[in-house]
Design a protein around this motif. Structure first.
Motif, short mmCIF file in Angstrom:
data_model
loop_
_atom_site.label_atom_id
_atom_site.label_comp_id
_atom_site.label_asym_id
_atom_site.label_seq_id
_atom_site.Cartn_x
_atom_site.Cartn_y
_atom_site.Cartn_z
N PHE A 11 0.83 -1.21 0.00
CA PHE A 11 0.00 0.00 0.00
C PHE A 11 0.87 1.26 0.00
CE2 PHE A 11 -1.97 3.33 2.67
CZ PHE A 11 -3.06 3.64 1.86
N GLU A 12 0.47 2.26 -0.84
CA GLU A 12 1.18 3.54 -0.88
C GLU A 12 0.32 4.69 -0.39
OE1 GLU A 12 2.83 4.25 -4.74
OE2 GLU A 12 4.26 2.58 -4.58
N ARG A 13 -0.90 4.82 -0.95
CA ARG A 13 -1.75 5.91 -0.50
C ARG A 13 -3.21 5.66 -0.87
NH1 ARG A 13 -2.47 9.84 -4.88
NH2 ARG A 13 -1.03 9.38 -6.59
N LEU A 14 -4.09 6.36 -0.18
CA LEU A 14 -5.53 6.29 -0.44
C LEU A 14 -5.86 7.26 -1.56
CD1 LEU A 14 -8.40 5.33 0.49
CD2 LEU A 14 -8.41 7.34 1.99
N LEU A 15 -6.47 6.76 -2.64
CA LEU A 15 -6.87 7.63 -3.75
C LEU A 15 -8.24 8.24 -3.51
CD1 LEU A 15 -5.79 5.49 -6.85
CD2 LEU A 15 -4.58 7.43 -5.84
N ASN A 16 -9.14 7.45 -2.96
CA ASN A 16 -10.50 7.96 -2.78
C ASN A 16 -11.23 7.13 -1.74
OD1 ASN A 16 -12.79 9.50 -3.14
ND2 ASN A 16 -13.40 8.55 -5.05
N GLU A 17 -12.11 7.81 -1.01
CA GLU A 17 -13.02 7.16 -0.07
C GLU A 17 -14.41 7.64 -0.41
OE1 GLU A 17 -13.95 6.93 4.74
OE2 GLU A 17 -12.45 8.33 3.95
N ASP A 18 -15.30 6.72 -0.77
CA ASP A 18 -16.64 7.08 -1.23
C ASP A 18 -17.68 6.49 -0.29
OD1 ASP A 18 -18.96 7.68 -2.52
OD2 ASP A 18 -18.41 6.79 -4.44
N PRO A 19 -18.21 7.29 0.63
CA PRO A 19 -19.22 6.78 1.57
C PRO A 19 -20.49 6.31 0.87
CG PRO A 19 -18.32 8.89 2.33
CD PRO A 19 -17.86 8.70 0.91
N ALA A 20 -20.85 6.93 -0.27
CA ALA A 20 -22.09 6.56 -0.96
C ALA A 20 -22.05 5.13 -1.46
CB ALA A 20 -22.34 7.52 -2.13
N SER A 21 -20.91 4.71 -2.00
CA SER A 21 -20.79 3.33 -2.51
C SER A 21 -20.07 2.41 -1.54
CB SER A 21 -20.04 3.34 -3.85
OG SER A 21 -18.71 3.83 -3.67
N HIS A 22 -19.74 2.93 -0.35
CA HIS A 22 -19.03 2.14 0.67
C HIS A 22 -17.77 1.51 0.08
CE1 HIS A 22 -22.69 2.63 3.03
NE2 HIS A 22 -23.37 2.14 2.04
N SER A 23 -16.96 2.34 -0.56
CA SER A 23 -15.79 1.81 -1.24
C SER A 23 -14.54 2.66 -0.98
CB SER A 23 -16.04 1.75 -2.75
OG SER A 23 -16.20 3.05 -3.29
N LEU A 24 -13.39 2.03 -1.16
CA LEU A 24 -12.09 2.68 -1.07
C LEU A 24 -11.31 2.36 -2.34
CD1 LEU A 24 -10.98 1.64 2.55
CD2 LEU A 24 -11.91 3.86 1.87
N ALA A 25 -10.54 3.32 -2.83
CA ALA A 25 -9.61 3.09 -3.93
C ALA A 25 -8.21 3.26 -3.38
CB ALA A 25 -9.86 4.06 -5.08
N LEU A 26 -7.41 2.18 -3.43
CA LEU A 26 -6.08 2.16 -2.82
C LEU A 26 -5.01 2.04 -3.90
CD1 LEU A 26 -6.87 -0.53 -0.09
CD2 LEU A 26 -7.23 1.94 0.07
N LEU A 27 -3.97 2.84 -3.81
CA LEU A 27 -2.84 2.77 -4.74
C LEU A 27 -1.68 2.07 -4.05
CD1 LEU A 27 -1.48 3.52 -7.44
CD2 LEU A 27 -0.73 5.66 -6.33
N GLY A 28 -1.06 1.15 -4.78
CA GLY A 28 0.11 0.45 -4.26
C GLY A 28 0.85 -0.20 -5.39
N THR A 29 1.57 -1.26 -5.09
CA THR A 29 2.31 -1.99 -6.12
C THR A 29 2.13 -3.49 -5.93
OG1 THR A 29 4.36 -2.04 -4.81
CG2 THR A 29 4.08 -0.20 -6.36
N LEU A 30 2.28 -4.23 -7.04
CA LEU A 30 2.27 -5.69 -7.03
C LEU A 30 3.48 -6.17 -7.83
CD1 LEU A 30 -1.51 -6.53 -7.66
CD2 LEU A 30 -0.20 -7.14 -5.63
#
Length: 303
Positions: A11-30
């Motif tokens: 994990f590197e950083r949080l891109l977005n937190e959307d309470p309406a859709s109960h979702s998180l977008a996480l940036l990192g590496t694989l």
């Protein structure tokens, strides 16, 4: 991608937190391998809370809730009720990162002249590789077993299949997509009166599919087209009409397929189509590739 691969996500950083859709977008590496050289590439994980099943209430008295604090609850591991759905974008490009980053929205006006001068060159700048995954779907190279309907006509054909956003179980969240065979139809602007047969067929077959497979009556689905779309290969979104909270179906982005059909039906047979001559007004996020240029030209528009 299997569950083991997620253990390698850094994990590197949080891109977005959307309470309406109960979702998180996480940036990192694989981890990835280019030839024999191991490396790590950007990846985006979109983690979304799955809908509760209709039989959830009966579990409340059977030990489902294992712990609680104030109004939060943690659920035990139960295969019939997944806690979250995780979507993976890998490798993630800068365009993907911008798309999933929280954005400030501004409404902009796109005249036919602005389309020709700014938007069309932007669309044409994308290499065919950007929609290679669409070609794989249309050719049957990928997800052939998920296709619900296929019309193979090269100019007016299309496929219908479940969208990756849908879990294929929760009917109230039903989400299908129809994708045109033709590469020439990149967006709403490219539709002409001679496409009416294809558009009406998409509407007809979509209604037939949801009636036969999920027992939804006519009027039970909403069919719409995005402008600007997330990718420039014409497609129609097909969702349960009772689905709420999906921001992509809001005014300023979604255009009902029925309205598009009606406009083309009263359009002229030859010459510029009504969709070529219209001024479109839509919301554009500050991470979108068109944002800066579109905002810059807004003062040129007549009042």
């Amino acid at each position: 991608m299997d569950a083991k691969a997620f253990q390698e996500f850094a994990f590197e950083r949080l891109l977005n937190e959307d309470p309406a859709s109960h979702s998180l977008a996480l940036l990192g590496t694989l981890p990835a391998t280019a030839g024999d050289v191991p490396q790590r590439l950007p990846a985006i994980l979109r983690v979304e809370r799955t809908p509760l099943s209709a039989d959830f209430p009966r579990h409340l008295s059977s030990g489902l809730v294992q712990d609680y604090s104030w109004l939060f609850a943690w659920f035990g591991t139960r295969s019939e009720i997944p806690d979250v759905k995780i979507s993976v974008i890998f490798p993630a490009t800068e365009v993907h990162i911008r798309k999933y980053t929280k954005q400030e929205i501004l409404m902009v006006h796109e005249t036919p002249e602005i389309y020709d001068r700014i938007v069309k060159p932007y669309i044409l700048s994308f290499p065919p590789s950007r929609t290679l995954w669409v070609d794989d779907l249309l050719s049957g190279k990928s997800e052939a077993d998920r296709i619900l309907y296929k019309d193979e006509a090269s100019d007016y054909g299309y496929i219908i299949l479940p969208d990756m956003k849908w879990d294929m179980t929760t009917v109230s969240a039903l989400y299908l997509v129809a994708i045109a065979q033709s590469r020439a139809i990149r967006s709403l602007r490219d539709l002409r009166k001679h496409h009416l047969g294809m558009l009406k067929s998409i509407r007809r077959e979509s209604l037939k599919i949801v009636r036969e497979k999920w027992d939804l009556l006519e009027g039970g689905i909403r069919l719409f087209v995005h402008y600007q779309p997330s990718y420039y290969h014409f497609h129609v979104h097909i969702v349960n009409a009772n689905q709420s909270g999906y921001l992509g179906s809001t005014v300023g982005q979604a255009h009902l397929l029925d309205d598009i059909i009606s406009m083309l039906e009263i359009d002229i047979d030859d010459g510029s189509s009504i969709l070529e001559k219209m001024t479109f007004t839509y919301g554009l996020g500050d991470q979108h590739g068109l944002f800066e240029k579109m905002v810059a030209v807004q003062p040129e528009l007549p009042e």
